[in-house]
Enzyme design. Sequence first.
Site, PDB file in Angstrom:
ATOM      1  N   HIS A 182       0.863  -1.192   0.000  1.00  0.00           N
ATOM      2  CA  HIS A 182       0.000   0.000   0.000  1.00  0.00           C
ATOM      3  C   HIS A 182       0.892   1.233   0.000  1.00  0.00           C
ATOM      4  CE1 HIS A 182      -3.869   2.036   1.745  1.00  0.00           C
ATOM      5  NE2 HIS A 182      -3.127   2.919   1.077  1.00  0.00           N
TER       6      HIS A 182
ATOM      7  N   HIS B  73       1.313   4.842  -2.360  1.00  0.00           N
ATOM      8  CA  HIS B  73       0.971   5.728  -3.476  1.00  0.00           C
ATOM      9  C   HIS B  73       2.271   6.389  -3.928  1.00  0.00           C
ATOM     10  CE1 HIS B  73      -3.386   5.526  -2.456  1.00  0.00           C
ATOM     11  NE2 HIS B  73      -2.895   5.320  -1.252  1.00  0.00           N
TER      12      HIS B  73
ATOM     13  N   HIS C  34      -9.473   1.065  -1.404  1.00  0.00           N
ATOM     14  CA  HIS C  34      -9.455   1.670  -0.073  1.00  0.00           C
ATOM     15  C   HIS C  34     -10.879   1.575   0.485  1.00  0.00           C
ATOM     16  CE1 HIS C  34      -5.663   3.273  -1.379  1.00  0.00           C
ATOM     17  NE2 HIS C  34      -5.522   4.099  -0.354  1.00  0.00           N
TER      18      HIS C  34
ATOM     19  N   GLU D  47     -11.302   3.459   5.804  1.00  0.00           N
ATOM     20  CA  GLU D  47     -10.278   4.366   6.363  1.00  0.00           C
ATOM     21  C   GLU D  47     -11.029   5.449   7.152  1.00  0.00           C
ATOM     22  OE1 GLU D  47      -8.075   6.614   3.431  1.00  0.00           O
ATOM     23  OE2 GLU D  47      -6.462   7.115   4.849  1.00  0.00           O
TER      24      GLU D  47
ATOM     25  N   ASP E  68       1.815   3.967   2.898  1.00  0.00           N
ATOM     26  CA  ASP E  68       0.782   4.802   2.267  1.00  0.00           C
ATOM     27  C   ASP E  68       1.397   5.971   1.484  1.00  0.00           C
ATOM     28  OD1 ASP E  68      -1.847   5.336   1.598  1.00  0.00           O
ATOM     29  OD2 ASP E  68      -2.458   6.047   3.557  1.00  0.00           O
TER      30      ASP E  68
HETATM   31  N1  HPA Z   1      -6.540   7.455   1.303  1.00  0.00           N
HETATM   32  C1  HPA Z   1      -7.221   7.735   0.215  1.00  0.00           C
HETATM   33  N2  HPA Z   1      -6.653   8.210  -0.880  1.00  0.00           N
HETATM   34  C2  HPA Z   1      -5.344   8.389  -0.906  1.00  0.00           C
HETATM   35  C3  HPA Z   1      -4.580   8.108   0.206  1.00  0.00           C
HETATM   36  C4  HPA Z   1      -5.210   7.606   1.376  1.00  0.00           C
HETATM   37  O1  HPA Z   1      -4.603   7.327   2.437  1.00  0.00           O
HETATM   38  N3  HPA Z   1      -3.303   8.402  -0.140  1.00  0.00           N
HETATM   39  C5  HPA Z   1      -3.310   8.821  -1.412  1.00  0.00           C
HETATM   40  N4  HPA Z   1      -4.550   8.831  -1.878  1.00  0.00           N
HETATM   41 ZN    ZN Z   2      -3.717   4.786   0.532  1.00  0.00          ZN
END
Ligand code: HPA
Ligand code: ZN
Length: 346
Positions: A28, A30, A208, A211, A289
């Site tokens: 995970h 980005h 996702h 969260e 992340d």
């Molecule tokens: N959550 C949702 N979208 C995202 C995140 C995240 O933690 N990081 C980059 N885009």
């Molecule tokens: Zn993410």
Amino acid sequence: MRGLAQPAQMLTPELESLIARLPKAELHLHIEGSLEPELLFALAGRNGVKIPFRTVEEVRVAYRFSNLQDFLDIYYQGMAVLLTEQDFFDLTWAYLTRAKSDQVRHVEIFFDPQGHTQRGVAFDTVLSGIERALKTAEAQLGITYRLIMCFLRHLSEEEAFATLDEAMPHLARIHGVGLDSSELGHPPAKFARVFARARELGLHVVAHAGEEGPSEYVEEALDLLNVERIDHGNRALDDAALVRRIAREGLTLTVCPLSNLRLCVIGDMAQSPVARMLEQGLKATINSDDPAYFGGYVNDNYRAVAAALGLSAAQIVQLAENSFTGSFLPPEDVARHLAAVREAAR
Ligand code: HPA
Ligand code: ZN
């Protein structure tokens, strides 16, 4: 709440060493979230892009977030300096060399094409720069990879379909699709048809969920998107039946402890769901992340969560094992990595 938190416990030297040496996969990440302030300034200078910060210190101050949207606003702003194939190479290469020092052996990287094509950067420019760095890392650093294209969930279904169309000529270079950006108000259901199409095309699917969104979004990701893995998944713990289902189906969750803390998904690290997930038979993994924004790479995340929750050596090894079993690597590669984890844990 935060003022009352217990100070983080110290990790023993033995656990520090274990975390440092364990082979691991990162599932995970980005890639745009690995843009460190120093590279942000370098690329702004190289490309003549104006950014609203004068010093690295000013940038760090701006990286104080109170929720996901606060962060996303800054994250999309940062992308403005990424214009050329070389920029995407430099970004990805910087992450991979850093990951190497954390004993990362395999990465499954997210990228956000819509964050770039909307600014006039060609899909192929983005993909080629990222892929060139990944291939170079495979050859020179021994890090294997999968590439996951995310749809921005605050945009429309139509725009997601257009992005999938744009990816069509490049599908041999993309392994899966994901779903990211602003979760609340943009449930998985909105993208059920796009994900169905992606699955027909033979792509892996992740999203996702849970969260900031409720456990119902996690359930939707399973029922309507047929995800193979859940990114974050924190709020799944609110629903005992859902927890039992995730355990039964053996799904992996990609938890991001420092991200959770910095985006106020948890009030302090002692509230991280990682230990509760493991105790309830869920395959939790540890990930960074957006490491440039959240204050740490993957080993920093292992250390923070292990210290705050008092994780045992066995639990830390389990997390590293889960990172490989939850990957999209073929079984023989997973088996080889698991043997390496056990060897390193001795
Ligand atoms: N959550 C949702 N979208 C995202 C995140 C995240 O933690 N990081 C980059 N885009
Ligand atoms: Zn993410």
